[in-house]
Design a protein around this motif. Structure first.
Motif, PDB file in Angstrom:
ATOM      1  N   CYS A   1       0.834  -1.197   0.000  1.00  0.00           N
ATOM      2  CA  CYS A   1       0.000   0.000   0.000  1.00  0.00           C
ATOM      3  C   CYS A   1       0.873   1.253   0.000  1.00  0.00           C
ATOM      4  CB  CYS A   1      -0.930  -0.003   1.216  1.00  0.00           C
ATOM      5  SG  CYS A   1      -2.090   1.382   1.233  1.00  0.00           S
ATOM      6  N   TYR A   2       0.582   2.160  -0.894  1.00  0.00           N
ATOM      7  CA  TYR A   2       1.350   3.396  -1.052  1.00  0.00           C
ATOM      8  C   TYR A   2       0.618   4.570  -0.415  1.00  0.00           C
ATOM      9  CZ  TYR A   2       3.975   0.542  -4.240  1.00  0.00           C
ATOM     10  OH  TYR A   2       4.738  -0.479  -4.761  1.00  0.00           O
ATOM     11  N   SER A   3       1.394   5.546  -0.006  1.00  0.00           N
ATOM     12  CA  SER A   3       0.803   6.731   0.628  1.00  0.00           C
ATOM     13  C   SER A   3       0.226   7.698  -0.391  1.00  0.00           C
ATOM     14  CB  SER A   3       1.836   7.443   1.499  1.00  0.00           C
ATOM     15  OG  SER A   3       2.898   7.917   0.703  1.00  0.00           O
ATOM     16  N   SER A   4       0.701   7.634  -1.632  1.00  0.00           N
ATOM     17  CA  SER A   4       0.233   8.569  -2.653  1.00  0.00           C
ATOM     18  C   SER A   4       0.162   7.890  -4.013  1.00  0.00           C
ATOM     19  CB  SER A   4       1.177   9.770  -2.745  1.00  0.00           C
ATOM     20  OG  SER A   4       2.412   9.380  -3.323  1.00  0.00           O
ATOM     21  N   LEU A   5      -0.629   8.464  -4.872  1.00  0.00           N
ATOM     22  CA  LEU A   5      -0.742   7.973  -6.240  1.00  0.00           C
ATOM     23  C   LEU A   5       0.594   8.110  -6.966  1.00  0.00           C
ATOM     24  CD1 LEU A   5      -2.777   6.725  -8.141  1.00  0.00           C
ATOM     25  CD2 LEU A   5      -3.565   9.022  -8.730  1.00  0.00           C
ATOM     26  N   HIS A   6       1.310   9.178  -6.676  1.00  0.00           N
ATOM     27  CA  HIS A   6       2.620   9.386  -7.285  1.00  0.00           C
ATOM     28  C   HIS A   6       3.575   8.240  -6.935  1.00  0.00           C
ATOM     29  CE1 HIS A   6       6.746  10.960  -7.576  1.00  0.00           C
ATOM     30  NE2 HIS A   6       6.276  11.554  -8.655  1.00  0.00           N
ATOM     31  N   ASP A   7       3.631   7.874  -5.639  1.00  0.00           N
ATOM     32  CA  ASP A   7       4.506   6.773  -5.214  1.00  0.00           C
ATOM     33  C   ASP A   7       4.083   5.456  -5.852  1.00  0.00           C
ATOM     34  OD1 ASP A   7       5.898   8.583  -3.648  1.00  0.00           O
ATOM     35  OD2 ASP A   7       5.042   7.894  -1.747  1.00  0.00           O
ATOM     36  N   ALA A   8       2.783   5.226  -5.919  1.00  0.00           N
ATOM     37  CA  ALA A   8       2.264   3.997  -6.520  1.00  0.00           C
ATOM     38  C   ALA A   8       2.644   3.918  -7.998  1.00  0.00           C
ATOM     39  CB  ALA A   8       0.753   3.926  -6.362  1.00  0.00           C
ATOM     40  N   ALA A   9       2.450   5.011  -8.722  1.00  0.00           N
ATOM     41  CA  ALA A   9       2.768   5.036 -10.148  1.00  0.00           C
ATOM     42  C   ALA A   9       4.258   4.827 -10.389  1.00  0.00           C
ATOM     43  CB  ALA A   9       2.310   6.355 -10.768  1.00  0.00           C
ATOM     44  N   ALA A  10       5.096   5.445  -9.559  1.00  0.00           N
ATOM     45  CA  ALA A  10       6.545   5.289  -9.700  1.00  0.00           C
ATOM     46  C   ALA A  10       6.955   3.834  -9.493  1.00  0.00           C
ATOM     47  CB  ALA A  10       7.278   6.199  -8.718  1.00  0.00           C
ATOM     48  N   ALA A  11       6.364   3.173  -8.503  1.00  0.00           N
ATOM     49  CA  ALA A  11       6.691   1.773  -8.228  1.00  0.00           C
ATOM     50  C   ALA A  11       6.242   0.864  -9.374  1.00  0.00           C
ATOM     51  CB  ALA A  11       6.055   1.333  -6.916  1.00  0.00           C
ATOM     52  N   VAL A  12       5.044   1.085  -9.875  1.00  0.00           N
ATOM     53  CA  VAL A  12       4.524   0.263 -10.974  1.00  0.00           C
ATOM     54  C   VAL A  12       5.363   0.487 -12.232  1.00  0.00           C
ATOM     55  CG1 VAL A  12       2.531  -0.098 -12.497  1.00  0.00           C
ATOM     56  CG2 VAL A  12       2.196   0.111 -10.030  1.00  0.00           C
ATOM     57  N   GLU A  13       5.743   1.731 -12.468  1.00  0.00           N
ATOM     58  CA  GLU A  13       6.572   2.062 -13.632  1.00  0.00           C
ATOM     59  C   GLU A  13       7.942   1.391 -13.533  1.00  0.00           C
ATOM     60  OE1 GLU A  13       8.452   6.088 -15.385  1.00  0.00           O
ATOM     61  OE2 GLU A  13       6.269   6.153 -15.086  1.00  0.00           O
ATOM     62  N   LYS A  14       8.495   1.351 -12.346  1.00  0.00           N
ATOM     63  CA  LYS A  14       9.792   0.715 -12.115  1.00  0.00           C
ATOM     64  C   LYS A  14       9.751  -0.774 -12.483  1.00  0.00           C
ATOM     65  CE  LYS A  14      13.322   1.409  -8.623  1.00  0.00           C
ATOM     66  NZ  LYS A  14      13.567   1.755  -7.225  1.00  0.00           N
ATOM     67  N   GLU A  15       8.559  -1.375 -12.324  1.00  0.00           N
ATOM     68  CA  GLU A  15       8.350  -2.783 -12.675  1.00  0.00           C
ATOM     69  C   GLU A  15       8.029  -2.969 -14.157  1.00  0.00           C
ATOM     70  OE1 GLU A  15       5.037  -3.785 -10.223  1.00  0.00           O
ATOM     71  OE2 GLU A  15       6.189  -3.674  -8.359  1.00  0.00           O
ATOM     72  N   GLY A  16       7.965  -1.864 -14.891  1.00  0.00           N
ATOM     73  CA  GLY A  16       7.686  -1.935 -16.321  1.00  0.00           C
ATOM     74  C   GLY A  16       6.208  -1.828 -16.674  1.00  0.00           C
ATOM     75  N   GLY A  17       5.375  -1.471 -15.697  1.00  0.00           N
ATOM     76  CA  GLY A  17       3.944  -1.350 -15.956  1.00  0.00           C
ATOM     77  C   GLY A  17       3.470   0.080 -15.853  1.00  0.00           C
TER      78      GLY A  17
END
Length: 143
Positions: A62-78
């Motif tokens: 669970c992420y604290s912000s949409l920005h953090d969530a998007a960065a993590a998903v992007e790092k995984e290639g998604g």
């Protein structure tokens, strides 16, 4: 705002990752029930809720912000395909602002969540918008 059945069917078919803003870890909450349903139908759920940040909900970090969530998903290639909003209508504009920044293709405001100014802003930025509809119900109808 196009919310007809064909539009929603195509949107759900083309989407794989759903960031659920306001996802609760409590199984009796609508956000949990809806996210669990969507996950069981093959969608990746990315929880976003500062209250539960750093914990896991439905097996996902669970992420604290949409920005953090998007960065993590992007790092995984998604990428996040849909930002599903379980927030009160008056708290939607900041979510839309964040969705625009992360270049999410769609903002989905759950049943009872209505903010026309936020919807207009999202559409003006090129995002698809679904408002006042439950993603679980729509998936069930269009599946």
């Amino acid at each position: 705002m196009d919310q007809n059945e064909d539009f929603i069917r195509a949107l759900l078919a083309d989407s794989h990752t759903i960031a659920v803003v306001g996802l609760s870890s409590h199984e009796d909450r609508p956000s949990y029930e809806v996210a669990c349903y969507m996950q069981s139908h093959g969608y990746r759920i990315v929880p976003v809720n500062p209250t539960y940040a750093g914990t896991h909900i439905l097996g996902e970090y669970c992420y604290s912000s949409l920005h953090d969530a998007a960065a993590a998903v992007e790092k995984e290639g998604g990428r996040i395909d849909i930002v599903d909003c379980f927030r009160k209508s008056e708290h939607i504009m900041p979510v839309v602002d964040d969705a625009i920044v992360i270049k999410a293709p769609c903002v989905w405001m759950q049943l009872g969540v209505i903010n026309q100014a936020a919807a207009d802003k999202a559409e003006a930025a090129g995002l698809k918008v679904v408002m006042d509809k439950c993603i679980k119900v729509e998936h069930n109808l269009n599946h």
